[in-house]
Write a protein that holds these residues in place. Structure first.
Motif, PDB file in Angstrom:
ATOM      1  N   PHE A 216     -11.374  19.387  -4.418  1.00 44.30           N
ATOM      2  CA  PHE A 216      -9.986  19.760  -4.687  1.00 44.30           C
ATOM      3  C   PHE A 216      -9.070  19.056  -3.682  1.00 44.30           C
ATOM      4  O   PHE A 216      -8.910  19.515  -2.556  1.00 44.30           O
ATOM      5  N   ASN A 217      -8.519  17.939  -4.127  1.00 42.91           N
ATOM      6  CA  ASN A 217      -7.621  17.184  -3.262  1.00 42.91           C
ATOM      7  C   ASN A 217      -6.532  16.540  -4.114  1.00 42.91           C
ATOM      8  O   ASN A 217      -6.611  15.371  -4.500  1.00 42.91           O
ATOM      9  N   PRO A 218      -5.483  17.279  -4.456  1.00 41.13           N
ATOM     10  CA  PRO A 218      -4.404  16.728  -5.282  1.00 41.13           C
ATOM     11  C   PRO A 218      -3.694  15.550  -4.632  1.00 41.13           C
ATOM     12  O   PRO A 218      -3.173  14.671  -5.312  1.00 41.13           O
ATOM     13  N   GLU A 219      -3.672  15.539  -3.310  1.00 43.59           N
ATOM     14  CA  GLU A 219      -3.014  14.430  -2.609  1.00 43.59           C
ATOM     15  C   GLU A 219      -3.734  13.113  -2.884  1.00 43.59           C
ATOM     16  O   GLU A 219      -3.105  12.078  -3.092  1.00 43.59           O
ATOM     17  N   GLN A 220      -5.071  13.165  -2.911  1.00 44.95           N
ATOM     18  CA  GLN A 220      -5.857  11.966  -3.169  1.00 44.95           C
ATOM     19  C   GLN A 220      -5.627  11.469  -4.602  1.00 44.95           C
ATOM     20  O   GLN A 220      -5.475  10.267  -4.848  1.00 44.95           O
ATOM     21  N   LYS A 221      -5.580  12.399  -5.547  1.00 44.48           N
ATOM     22  CA  LYS A 221      -5.327  12.019  -6.933  1.00 44.48           C
ATOM     23  C   LYS A 221      -3.941  11.390  -7.069  1.00 44.48           C
ATOM     24  O   LYS A 221      -3.741  10.437  -7.827  1.00 44.48           O
ATOM     25  N   SER A 222      -2.973  11.911  -6.347  1.00 40.11           N
ATOM     26  CA  SER A 222      -1.619  11.370  -6.387  1.00 40.11           C
ATOM     27  C   SER A 222      -1.582   9.953  -5.825  1.00 40.11           C
ATOM     28  O   SER A 222      -0.886   9.076  -6.353  1.00 40.11           O
ATOM     29  N   LYS A 223      -2.330   9.715  -4.763  1.00 42.68           N
ATOM     30  CA  LYS A 223      -2.380   8.382  -4.170  1.00 42.68           C
ATOM     31  C   LYS A 223      -2.969   7.367  -5.147  1.00 42.68           C
ATOM     32  O   LYS A 223      -2.475   6.239  -5.267  1.00 42.68           O
ATOM     33  N   VAL A 224      -4.018   7.761  -5.844  1.00 41.09           N
ATOM     34  CA  VAL A 224      -4.642   6.864  -6.819  1.00 41.09           C
ATOM     35  C   VAL A 224      -3.668   6.551  -7.944  1.00 41.09           C
ATOM     36  O   VAL A 224      -3.532   5.401  -8.379  1.00 41.09           O
ATOM     37  N   LYS A 225      -2.971   7.579  -8.435  1.00 41.16           N
ATOM     38  CA  LYS A 225      -2.010   7.404  -9.515  1.00 41.16           C
ATOM     39  C   LYS A 225      -0.876   6.471  -9.087  1.00 41.16           C
ATOM     40  O   LYS A 225      -0.475   5.571  -9.840  1.00 41.16           O
ATOM     41  N   GLN A 226      -0.358   6.651  -7.892  1.00 45.66           N
ATOM     42  CA  GLN A 226       0.724   5.800  -7.390  1.00 45.66           C
ATOM     43  C   GLN A 226       0.257   4.353  -7.246  1.00 45.66           C
ATOM     44  O   GLN A 226       0.996   3.417  -7.574  1.00 45.66           O
ATOM     45  N   ALA A 227      -0.959   4.186  -6.755  1.00 43.82           N
ATOM     46  CA  ALA A 227      -1.497   2.833  -6.596  1.00 43.82           C
ATOM     47  C   ALA A 227      -1.652   2.156  -7.953  1.00 43.82           C
ATOM     48  O   ALA A 227      -1.378   0.950  -8.100  1.00 43.82           O
ATOM     49  N   GLN A 228      -2.080   2.901  -8.963  1.00 41.64           N
ATOM     50  CA  GLN A 228      -2.235   2.334 -10.303  1.00 41.64           C
ATOM     51  C   GLN A 228      -0.886   1.944 -10.901  1.00 41.64           C
ATOM     52  O   GLN A 228      -0.765   0.902 -11.554  1.00 41.64           O
ATOM     53  N   ILE A 229       0.130   2.768 -10.685  1.00 38.71           N
ATOM     54  CA  ILE A 229       1.471   2.458 -11.187  1.00 38.71           C
ATOM     55  C   ILE A 229       2.005   1.187 -10.524  1.00 38.71           C
ATOM     56  O   ILE A 229       2.570   0.308 -11.178  1.00 38.71           O
ATOM     57  N   LYS A 230       1.826   1.077  -9.205  1.00 39.69           N
ATOM     58  CA  LYS A 230       2.288  -0.110  -8.490  1.00 39.69           C
ATOM     59  C   LYS A 230       1.560  -1.358  -8.969  1.00 39.69           C
ATOM     60  O   LYS A 230       2.142  -2.445  -9.038  1.00 39.69           O
ATOM     61  N   ALA A 231       0.272  -1.205  -9.299  1.00 43.30           N
ATOM     62  CA  ALA A 231      -0.497  -2.341  -9.799  1.00 43.30           C
ATOM     63  C   ALA A 231       0.035  -2.802 -11.154  1.00 43.30           C
ATOM     64  O   ALA A 231       0.130  -4.011 -11.421  1.00 43.30           O
ATOM     65  N   LYS A 232       0.401  -1.843 -12.019  1.00 43.86           N
ATOM     66  CA  LYS A 232       0.967  -2.202 -13.320  1.00 43.86           C
ATOM     67  C   LYS A 232       2.321  -2.902 -13.160  1.00 43.86           C
ATOM     68  O   LYS A 232       2.618  -3.860 -13.868  1.00 43.86           O
ATOM     69  N   ILE A 233       3.129  -2.406 -12.220  1.00 48.70           N
ATOM     70  CA  ILE A 233       4.437  -3.023 -11.971  1.00 48.70           C
ATOM     71  C   ILE A 233       4.261  -4.455 -11.467  1.00 48.70           C
ATOM     72  O   ILE A 233       4.963  -5.375 -11.900  1.00 48.70           O
ATOM     73  N   ALA A 234       3.317  -4.642 -10.550  1.00 50.29           N
ATOM     74  CA  ALA A 234       3.067  -5.981 -10.005  1.00 50.29           C
ATOM     75  C   ALA A 234       2.579  -6.927 -11.097  1.00 50.29           C
ATOM     76  O   ALA A 234       2.989  -8.093 -11.148  1.00 50.29           O
ATOM     77  N   ALA A 235       1.708  -6.435 -11.980  1.00 51.13           N
ATOM     78  CA  ALA A 235       1.207  -7.268 -13.078  1.00 51.13           C
ATOM     79  C   ALA A 235       2.331  -7.630 -14.043  1.00 51.13           C
ATOM     80  O   ALA A 235       2.405  -8.765 -14.545  1.00 51.13           O
ATOM     81  N   THR A 236       3.224  -6.666 -14.301  1.00 52.18           N
ATOM     82  CA  THR A 236       4.362  -6.924 -15.192  1.00 52.18           C
ATOM     83  C   THR A 236       5.320  -7.940 -14.576  1.00 52.18           C
ATOM     84  O   THR A 236       5.808  -8.850 -15.262  1.00 52.18           O
ATOM     85  N   ASP A 237       5.609  -7.797 -13.285  1.00 51.69           N
ATOM     86  CA  ASP A 237       6.481  -8.753 -12.590  1.00 51.69           C
ATOM     87  C   ASP A 237       5.899 -10.165 -12.649  1.00 51.69           C
ATOM     88  O   ASP A 237       6.621 -11.149 -12.853  1.00 51.69           O
TER      89      ASP A 237
END
Length: 216
Positions: free
Chosen positions: A115-136
């Motif tokens: 049970f670590n919601p902070e870790q899940k949030s970090k993974v989600k944020q990293a994935q979003i940033k990766a999608k943004i970088a790929a789109t750019d």
């Protein structure tokens, strides 16, 4: 892009031969020399690696543990002596050793942060940033492709204009030479000769204009 490809396109535009650099090769050379695109590519790689590293925090830690050592003190246990010697006096004790002078242990350790919601949030944020970088990166690549395609087409048009104007100039020069010979032989009026001369001057002017456009 412009600074990289202009010398190549300019040289080809001044020639009567077709461009030796095709559009596909021009795009490849442009992308390879496009600093902005290279930076976007690096950003995308960093973002992907960040996702991988962040996900590692959500992966269970599993590791083996093994230890063996020689005991300086051999453990022993006191027991009644009569258990091994019926003739032994009442209450007499014997020290029995139940192990060797070696001891060891081995095991598998498992650690998982369930049970670590902070870790899940970090993974989600990293994935979003990766999608943004790929789109750019994709947008930058598309813009670069459109720009080099535009420059390439402009170079083709400029080259064709030079070729046509040069051919027209050669034709007008040949015609004026023939008119001059006919005028010298008395078979042509001065007005007709001047008309040919004006046409030659116009062709020469257009050729210079076309060459200036190609040079730019």
């Amino acid at each position: 892009i412009f600074c990289f490809l202009l010398p190549v396109l300019k040289i080809n535009a001044q020639s009567t031969e077709p461009l030796s650099l095709n559009l596909t090769k021009a795009r490849q050379l442009s992308n390879a020399a496009n600093t902005d695109l290279l930076l976007k590519d690096i950003d995308a790689l960093i973002a992907d690696e960040t996702v991988k590293q962040t996900k590692k925090g959500a992966i269970p830690d599993v590791f083996l543990d093994f230890n063996m050592q020689r005991n300086l003190i051999i453990p022993s246990t006191p027991v009644p002596a009569k258990a091994f010697n019926p003739t032994a006096p009442e209450g007499e004790l014997l020290l029995l050793k139940f192990s060797t002078n070696w001891s060891g242990n081995a095991g598998v350790n498992f650690n998982y942060d369930l049970f670590n919601p902070e870790q899940k949030s970090k993974v989600k944020q990293a994935q979003i940033k990766a999608k943004i970088a790929a789109t750019d990166k994709k947008i930058t690549e598309t813009d670069a492709t459109l720009e080099i395609s535009k420059i390439y087409v402009e170079a083709l048009i400029a080259q064709e204009q030079v070729n046509l104007s040069k051919a027209d100039l050669e034709t007008k020069s040949t015609i004026y030479k023939m008119l001059s010979e006919q005028f010298a032989a008395g078979r042509l009026t001065l007005l007709e000769l001047n008309t040919g001369k004006a046409a030659l001057n116009t062709a020469n002017s257009k050729n210079k204009e076309a060459q200036n456009i190609a040079d730019k």
